[in-house]
Design a protein around this motif. Structure first.
Motif, PDB file in Angstrom:
ATOM      1  N   HIS A  45     -39.510  29.442  67.360  1.00  9.02           N
ATOM      2  CA  HIS A  45     -39.833  28.542  68.859  1.00  9.02           C
ATOM      3  C   HIS A  45     -39.517  27.002  68.529  1.00  9.02           C
ATOM      4  O   HIS A  45     -40.135  26.307  67.999  1.00  9.02           O
ATOM      5  CB  HIS A  45     -41.386  28.656  69.176  1.00  9.02           C
ATOM      6  N   SER A  46     -38.128  26.885  68.918  1.00 13.21           N
ATOM      7  CA  SER A  46     -37.587  25.430  68.692  1.00 13.21           C
ATOM      8  C   SER A  46     -38.248  24.658  69.912  1.00 13.21           C
ATOM      9  O   SER A  46     -38.213  24.561  71.197  1.00 13.21           O
ATOM     10  CB  SER A  46     -36.296  25.308  68.794  1.00 13.21           C
ATOM     11  N   VAL A  47     -38.889  23.459  69.279  1.00 12.01           N
ATOM     12  CA  VAL A  47     -39.508  22.562  70.159  1.00 12.01           C
ATOM     13  C   VAL A  47     -39.131  20.785  69.629  1.00 12.01           C
ATOM     14  O   VAL A  47     -38.685  20.664  68.660  1.00 12.01           O
ATOM     15  CB  VAL A  47     -40.898  22.560  70.130  1.00 12.01           C
ATOM     16  N   GLU A  48     -39.330  20.095  70.544  1.00  9.84           N
ATOM     17  CA  GLU A  48     -38.998  18.612  70.274  1.00  9.84           C
ATOM     18  C   GLU A  48     -40.349  17.959  69.534  1.00  9.84           C
ATOM     19  O   GLU A  48     -40.321  17.108  68.981  1.00  9.84           O
ATOM     20  CB  GLU A  48     -38.499  17.817  71.311  1.00  9.84           C
ATOM     21  N   ASP A  49     -41.516  18.380  70.201  1.00  9.35           N
ATOM     22  CA  ASP A  49     -42.690  17.600  69.872  1.00  9.35           C
ATOM     23  C   ASP A  49     -43.873  18.691  69.324  1.00  9.35           C
ATOM     24  O   ASP A  49     -44.320  19.464  70.344  1.00  9.35           O
ATOM     25  CB  ASP A  49     -43.018  16.890  70.964  1.00  9.35           C
ATOM     26  N   VAL A  50     -44.099  18.848  68.099  1.00  6.97           N
ATOM     27  CA  VAL A  50     -44.969  20.145  67.607  1.00  6.97           C
ATOM     28  C   VAL A  50     -46.416  20.022  68.344  1.00  6.97           C
ATOM     29  O   VAL A  50     -47.211  20.885  68.138  1.00  6.97           O
ATOM     30  CB  VAL A  50     -44.884  20.186  66.194  1.00  6.97           C
ATOM     31  N   GLN A  51     -46.880  18.702  68.634  1.00  8.79           N
ATOM     32  CA  GLN A  51     -48.190  18.444  69.204  1.00  8.79           C
ATOM     33  C   GLN A  51     -48.511  18.725  70.839  1.00  8.79           C
ATOM     34  O   GLN A  51     -49.223  19.202  71.274  1.00  8.79           O
ATOM     35  CB  GLN A  51     -48.496  16.912  68.908  1.00  8.79           C
ATOM     36  N   LYS A  52     -47.157  18.678  71.611  1.00  7.83           N
ATOM     37  CA  LYS A  52     -47.261  18.949  72.920  1.00  7.83           C
ATOM     38  C   LYS A  52     -46.654  20.330  72.996  1.00  7.83           C
ATOM     39  O   LYS A  52     -46.860  20.820  74.184  1.00  7.83           O
ATOM     40  CB  LYS A  52     -46.268  17.830  73.867  1.00  7.83           C
ATOM     41  N   HIS A  53     -45.897  21.015  72.561  1.00  9.24           N
ATOM     42  CA  HIS A  53     -45.269  22.400  73.040  1.00  9.24           C
ATOM     43  C   HIS A  53     -45.258  22.866  71.717  1.00  9.24           C
ATOM     44  O   HIS A  53     -44.410  22.714  70.633  1.00  9.24           O
ATOM     45  CB  HIS A  53     -43.710  21.907  73.405  1.00  9.24           C
ATOM     46  N   PHE A  54     -46.008  24.099  71.601  1.00 12.40           N
ATOM     47  CA  PHE A  54     -46.192  24.923  70.380  1.00 12.40           C
ATOM     48  C   PHE A  54     -46.445  26.231  70.855  1.00 12.40           C
ATOM     49  O   PHE A  54     -46.898  26.557  71.816  1.00 12.40           O
ATOM     50  CB  PHE A  54     -47.103  24.180  69.667  1.00 12.40           C
ATOM     51  N   PHE A  72     -53.760  27.993  67.621  1.00  9.88           N
ATOM     52  CA  PHE A  72     -53.242  26.798  67.109  1.00  9.88           C
ATOM     53  C   PHE A  72     -53.353  25.601  67.962  1.00  9.88           C
ATOM     54  O   PHE A  72     -53.105  25.755  69.290  1.00  9.88           O
ATOM     55  CB  PHE A  72     -51.848  27.194  66.782  1.00  9.88           C
ATOM     56  N   ALA A  73     -53.429  24.470  67.392  1.00 11.87           N
ATOM     57  CA  ALA A  73     -53.417  23.277  68.047  1.00 11.87           C
ATOM     58  C   ALA A  73     -52.026  22.371  68.213  1.00 11.87           C
ATOM     59  O   ALA A  73     -51.964  21.514  68.744  1.00 11.87           O
ATOM     60  CB  ALA A  73     -54.569  22.278  67.490  1.00 11.87           C
ATOM     61  N   SER A  74     -51.164  22.956  67.254  1.00 16.71           N
ATOM     62  CA  SER A  74     -49.903  22.160  67.009  1.00 16.71           C
ATOM     63  C   SER A  74     -49.041  23.407  66.344  1.00 16.71           C
ATOM     64  O   SER A  74     -49.719  24.537  65.904  1.00 16.71           O
ATOM     65  CB  SER A  74     -49.999  20.882  66.299  1.00 16.71           C
ATOM     66  N   GLN A  75     -47.670  23.340  66.345  1.00 17.02           N
ATOM     67  CA  GLN A  75     -47.034  23.808  65.447  1.00 17.02           C
ATOM     68  C   GLN A  75     -46.619  23.249  63.847  1.00 17.02           C
ATOM     69  O   GLN A  75     -46.603  22.219  63.857  1.00 17.02           O
ATOM     70  CB  GLN A  75     -45.454  24.292  66.355  1.00 17.02           C
ATOM     71  N   VAL A  76     -46.253  24.295  63.219  1.00 21.80           N
ATOM     72  CA  VAL A  76     -46.064  24.040  61.787  1.00 21.80           C
ATOM     73  C   VAL A  76     -45.098  23.222  61.747  1.00 21.80           C
ATOM     74  O   VAL A  76     -45.016  21.795  60.799  1.00 21.80           O
ATOM     75  CB  VAL A  76     -45.848  25.165  60.923  1.00 21.80           C
ATOM     76  N   ASN A  77     -43.737  23.160  62.294  1.00 18.61           N
ATOM     77  CA  ASN A  77     -42.538  22.392  62.469  1.00 18.61           C
ATOM     78  C   ASN A  77     -41.859  22.803  63.550  1.00 18.61           C
ATOM     79  O   ASN A  77     -42.282  23.192  64.334  1.00 18.61           O
ATOM     80  CB  ASN A  77     -41.620  22.500  61.157  1.00 18.61           C
ATOM     81  N   ILE A  78     -40.853  22.112  64.016  1.00 20.27           N
ATOM     82  CA  ILE A  78     -40.039  22.049  65.171  1.00 20.27           C
ATOM     83  C   ILE A  78     -39.383  23.342  65.341  1.00 20.27           C
ATOM     84  O   ILE A  78     -38.808  23.697  66.437  1.00 20.27           O
ATOM     85  CB  ILE A  78     -39.054  20.743  65.329  1.00 20.27           C
ATOM     86  N   ASP A  79     -39.075  24.149  64.329  1.00 17.01           N
ATOM     87  CA  ASP A  79     -38.454  25.471  64.461  1.00 17.01           C
ATOM     88  C   ASP A  79     -39.227  26.865  64.411  1.00 17.01           C
ATOM     89  O   ASP A  79     -39.072  27.860  65.066  1.00 17.01           O
ATOM     90  CB  ASP A  79     -37.620  25.643  63.338  1.00 17.01           C
ATOM     91  N   VAL A  80     -40.347  26.671  63.772  1.00 14.10           N
ATOM     92  CA  VAL A  80     -41.249  27.769  63.944  1.00 14.10           C
ATOM     93  C   VAL A  80     -42.696  27.663  63.770  1.00 14.10           C
ATOM     94  O   VAL A  80     -43.144  26.683  63.063  1.00 14.10           O
ATOM     95  CB  VAL A  80     -40.722  28.627  62.231  1.00 14.10           C
TER      96      VAL A  80
END
Length: 115
Positions: A45-54, A72-80
């Motif tokens: 799941h590729s995103v630009e901001d792991v805090q806003k889109h995850f 989850f409240a955020s994503q581990v990194n911008i890709d996964v």
């Protein structure tokens, strides 16, 4: 009337723009190590901001029964988004169903069989 149409058109493009940046997960990667009894799940799941889109939730079912639901409240990194679970005792033939849900829009479900 023309003013209402312009307002409607502006709101339509704002809504369309926000949907363009929200998207479903693209893949679910699954690994089970029977020796260590560790189950690993990766959600592409590729995103630009792991805090806003995850990825906000991963739900796992074993043989049709809900086994775990993790928020989850955020994503581990911008890709996964990744998650690992220890002391998992799965058997050959068990069917694992993984559901990943994006906090903005969309979800992806995938099934795996333990071989």
């Amino acid at each position: 009337m023309k003013k209402n149409f312009i307002i409607f058109l502006g709101l339509f493009f704002i809504a369309l723009n926000s949907l363009a940046f929200a998207h479903s997960p693209t893949d679910i990667i699954f690994n089970y190590d029977a020796k260590t009894k560790i189950l690993s799940v990766g959600v592409a799941h590729s995103v630009e901001d792991v805090q806003k889109h995850f990825i906000k939730e991963i739900t796992i079912k074993v043989n049709g029964k809900e086994w775990i639901g993790q928020q989850f409240a955020s994503q581990v990194n911008i890709d996964v988004q990744a998650a690992s679970y220890a002391q998992v005792d799965l058997k050959k033939g068990d069917i694992i169903e993984v559901l990943a849900v994006c906090n903005k829009s969309g979800q992806l479900k995938n099934k795996f069989e333990i071989k």
